[in-house]
Design a protein around this motif. Structure first.
Motif, short mmCIF file in Angstrom:
data_model
loop_
_atom_site.label_atom_id
_atom_site.label_comp_id
_atom_site.label_asym_id
_atom_site.label_seq_id
_atom_site.Cartn_x
_atom_site.Cartn_y
_atom_site.Cartn_z
N ASN A 1 30.43 50.19 79.94
CA ASN A 1 29.45 51.01 79.22
C ASN A 1 29.71 52.46 79.58
N ASN A 2 28.79 53.36 79.23
CA ASN A 2 28.98 54.79 79.47
C ASN A 2 29.06 55.16 80.95
N LEU A 3 28.44 54.37 81.82
CA LEU A 3 28.44 54.68 83.26
C LEU A 3 29.72 54.26 83.96
N GLY A 4 30.25 53.11 83.58
CA GLY A 4 31.45 52.61 84.25
C GLY A 4 31.83 51.24 83.76
N LEU A 5 32.60 50.54 84.60
CA LEU A 5 33.03 49.20 84.24
C LEU A 5 32.72 48.24 85.37
N ILE B 1 32.61 50.06 89.01
CA ILE B 1 33.37 51.30 89.20
C ILE B 1 32.83 52.33 88.21
N ARG B 2 32.37 53.46 88.72
CA ARG B 2 31.91 54.55 87.84
C ARG B 2 33.12 55.26 87.26
N TRP B 3 33.02 55.67 86.00
CA TRP B 3 34.12 56.39 85.35
C TRP B 3 34.42 57.67 86.11
N ALA C 1 34.41 51.31 95.32
CA ALA C 1 33.64 50.60 94.28
C ALA C 1 32.41 49.96 94.92
N GLN C 2 31.42 49.67 94.07
CA GLN C 2 30.18 49.03 94.55
C GLN C 2 30.28 47.54 94.24
N TYR C 3 30.10 46.72 95.26
CA TYR C 3 30.19 45.27 95.10
C TYR C 3 28.81 44.66 95.22
N SER C 4 28.57 43.62 94.42
CA SER C 4 27.32 42.88 94.53
C SER C 4 27.62 41.39 94.40
N LYS D 1 35.42 48.98 101.54
CA LYS D 1 35.62 50.42 101.67
C LYS D 1 36.93 50.92 101.08
N TYR D 2 37.69 50.02 100.46
CA TYR D 2 38.98 50.43 99.88
C TYR D 2 38.77 51.34 98.68
N LYS D 3 39.67 52.32 98.54
CA LYS D 3 39.62 53.23 97.41
C LYS D 3 40.77 52.96 96.43
N LYS D 4 41.37 51.80 96.58
CA LYS D 4 42.45 51.39 95.69
C LYS D 4 42.17 49.95 95.28
N LEU D 5 42.19 49.71 93.98
CA LEU D 5 41.86 48.40 93.44
C LEU D 5 43.00 47.93 92.56
#
Length: 174
Positions: free
Chosen positions: A14-18, A31-33, A61-64, A83-87
């Motif tokens: 959506n507009n916020l992210g994926l 993940i926010r755009w 990224a935010q995980y739930s 805490k990784y910044k690579k996906l």
């Protein structure tokens, strides 16, 4: 790796992210755009037999976890390093893998067209033998490996207009 279609990851945007939803681990990765710095396409290579999207983030990224998750998934969720910044998204694990460039194009500026059918592993065809046994056709091809100093990765998006070479030199790998 062969995975049933119902167990593959899916992408909702959506507009916020994926959101990348994983049915097996019962988790959702958001993940926010605005946090996406770079998206690189990694084709099938000599050491990996799956293509990948590599996403570099400015924030993790935010995980739930799904509310009614299985007890073992609850334990593994809390043990997972978030805490990784690579996906990395692999083509054999994600049903929306090939639609990802169109999703990105709606929200970010796409940089380059990606050719999924280009095979970087093949160089020059040395010989080809076709054998027909009953209803089966067996094709044996022998290729001279392609020698190149060119990096196989393709840039889909970069917030700072860098090249794949610059990111490779900065990190030492991709």
């Amino acid at each position: 790796m062969l995975i049933q279609e119902k167990n593959k990851h899916s992408i909702i945007h959506n507009n916020l992210g994926l959101k990348i939803s994983s049915p097996v681990s019962e988790t959702v990765c958001f993940i926010r755009w605005s946090t996406i710095d770079t998206i690189i396409f990694s084709p099938n290579t000599h050491y990996e037999n799956s293509a990948q999207w590599i996403i570099y983030l400015s924030k993790p990224a935010q995980y739930s976890l799904n509310q009614n998750a299985w007890w073992l998934n609850k334990i593994s969720f809390f043990l997972k390093n978030k805490k990784y910044k690579k996906l990395r998204m692999r083509d054999d694990l994600n049903r929306d893998f090939y639609a990802f460039p169109e999703i990105v194009e709606n929200y970010l500026n796409k940089k380059e067209e990606i050719n999924y059918y280009e095979d970087n592993r093949k160089g020059e065809l040395v010989s080809k033998k076709v054998t027909i046994k009953g209803e089966k056709t067996i094709t044996e091809e022998y290729w001279k490996p392609k020698r190149s100093n060119e990096l196989p990765w393709k840039m889909l998006y970069d917030k700072y207009n860098r090249t794949v070479d610059e990111i490779y030199k900065r990190d030492g790998s991709i």
